[in-house]
Design a protein around this motif. Structure first.
Motif, short mmCIF file in Angstrom:
data_model
loop_
_atom_site.label_atom_id
_atom_site.label_comp_id
_atom_site.label_asym_id
_atom_site.label_seq_id
_atom_site.Cartn_x
_atom_site.Cartn_y
_atom_site.Cartn_z
N THR A 168 0.86 -1.19 0.00
CA THR A 168 0.00 0.00 0.00
C THR A 168 0.89 1.24 0.00
OG1 THR A 168 -1.71 -1.17 1.24
CG2 THR A 168 -1.86 1.22 1.20
N ASP A 210 -4.61 5.54 3.60
CA ASP A 210 -5.26 4.84 4.72
C ASP A 210 -5.99 3.59 4.25
OD1 ASP A 210 -7.33 5.98 3.35
OD2 ASP A 210 -8.11 7.15 5.04
N ARG A 211 -5.76 3.20 3.01
CA ARG A 211 -6.42 2.00 2.49
C ARG A 211 -5.80 0.74 3.10
NH1 ARG A 211 -7.41 -2.11 -0.69
NH2 ARG A 211 -9.27 -2.06 -2.02
N ARG A 212 -6.62 -0.26 3.31
CA ARG A 212 -6.14 -1.54 3.83
C ARG A 212 -6.71 -2.67 2.99
NH1 ARG A 212 -3.37 1.62 5.62
NH2 ARG A 212 -2.78 2.06 7.77
N TRP A 213 -5.92 -3.73 2.86
CA TRP A 213 -6.40 -4.96 2.24
C TRP A 213 -7.18 -5.74 3.28
CZ3 TRP A 213 -5.32 -5.92 -2.91
CH2 TRP A 213 -4.29 -5.18 -3.49
N HIS A 214 -8.39 -6.13 2.95
CA HIS A 214 -9.22 -6.91 3.86
C HIS A 214 -9.10 -8.38 3.46
CE1 HIS A 214 -10.76 -3.16 5.33
NE2 HIS A 214 -11.24 -2.83 4.14
N ASP A 254 -6.87 -6.88 8.46
CA ASP A 254 -6.64 -5.65 7.71
C ASP A 254 -5.14 -5.43 7.62
OD1 ASP A 254 -9.32 -5.24 7.42
OD2 ASP A 254 -9.49 -3.75 9.02
N ALA A 313 -1.89 -3.40 5.56
CA ALA A 313 -1.41 -2.38 4.63
C ALA A 313 -0.28 -2.96 3.77
CB ALA A 313 -0.92 -1.15 5.39
#
Length: 270
Positions: free
Chosen positions: A146, A151-155, A172, A174
């Protein structure tokens, strides 16, 4: 990047006998030529590694070594590198991991995680100069990136090995890697290097680490260790993980700290 609508592109190829997919998330215009070049370079590097280490391709360096047609010294230098890395992994895991299978040099349990991590760091991570996030899924094992400041996260969902339609937990992430090993999908294909017998006690083990090479080794080690042996967790230096046994009991940890053991009938703090 914040505030702009995100778009996702996915590329898929079959490599090492499994589908590998690259996911690019952007919030604006991408340099199409540079992006396609990076994706192609990543896949090409993984195809190249497969050609060296595949146990199914008769012309691979590994199979030529087995047949006595090629020495380790004359093989691609990455073979010696893999051999040394497997020795280190065997030592670090206390013998729970091995680069040998049934007497033959077989580093494939280490190679996939290492190759995916290296190729993605080299070719995909630089795309973050303009992308929000990029990651690769190698048959369920993930290396994720990321962009700084996002502030994006991989779920990431962890599936229940006894009910693939059920999610046991969601992580979650990053930047980092997630590897899962076990017997639920492929049967008892993992051998205990200490005995040569199949490892049978764990349905699935998921390990989260900074890199996929490390995560993959320790996910395999967790399966071999079995559901009741937690002594390896501190040595793994993993971020977190989940082990599910064949009865459905779930063991979770954070760092080197056990969180709980959730049995089929309830939860017990440890």
């Amino acid at each position: 990047m914040r505030g702009a609508p995100e778009s996702t592109r996915v590329w898929v190829e079959k490599i090492m006998g499994i589908p590998m997919s690259i996911h690019l998330i952007s919030a604006g215009d991408q340099d199409a030529v540079a992006t396609e070049g990076a994706i192609r370079a990543c896949f090409d590097e993984l195809h190249d590694v497969d050609g060296i280490f595949s146990t199914y391709r008769p012309d691979s360096d590994i199979n030529r070594i087995r047949r006595g047609e090629l020495s380790l010294a004359d093989a691609d230098p990455r073979v010696a590198f893999a051999s040394a890395a497997c020795e280190r992994a065997a030592h670090a895991t206390g013998g729970l991991f091995s680069g040998y299978r049934e007497g033959w040099f077989d580093p494939t349990g280490w190679v996939k995680g290492w190759a995916v991590e290296e190729a993605s760091r080299r070719h995909l991570a630089p795309l973050l100069t303009s992308a929000v996030a990029v990651g690769i899924n190698a048959g369920g094992d993930l290396q994720l990136f990321t962009a700084d400041g996002s502030d994006r996260r991989w779920h990431v969902g962890i599936a229940d090995p006894h009910d693939r339609g059920r999610v046991l937990a969601t992580l979650d992430i990053a930047n980092g890697a997630v590897a899962t090993s076990g017997t639920a999908e492929r049967g008892h294909h993992i051998l205990d290097p200490r005995t040569g017998a199949p490892a049978t006690g764990v349905a699935s083990a998921t390990v989260v680490s900074d890199g996929l090479a490390q995560a993959d080794v320790w996910a395999t080690a967790a399966v071999v260790a079995g559901a009741l042996d937690h002594s390896w967790i501190e040595a793994s230096a993993s971020r977190t993980g989940i082990v599910v046994d064949h009865e459905g009991a779930v063991t979770r940890w954070l760092g080197s700290t056990m969180i709980d053991v959730c049995a089929v009938s309830g939860t017990r703090e440890v």
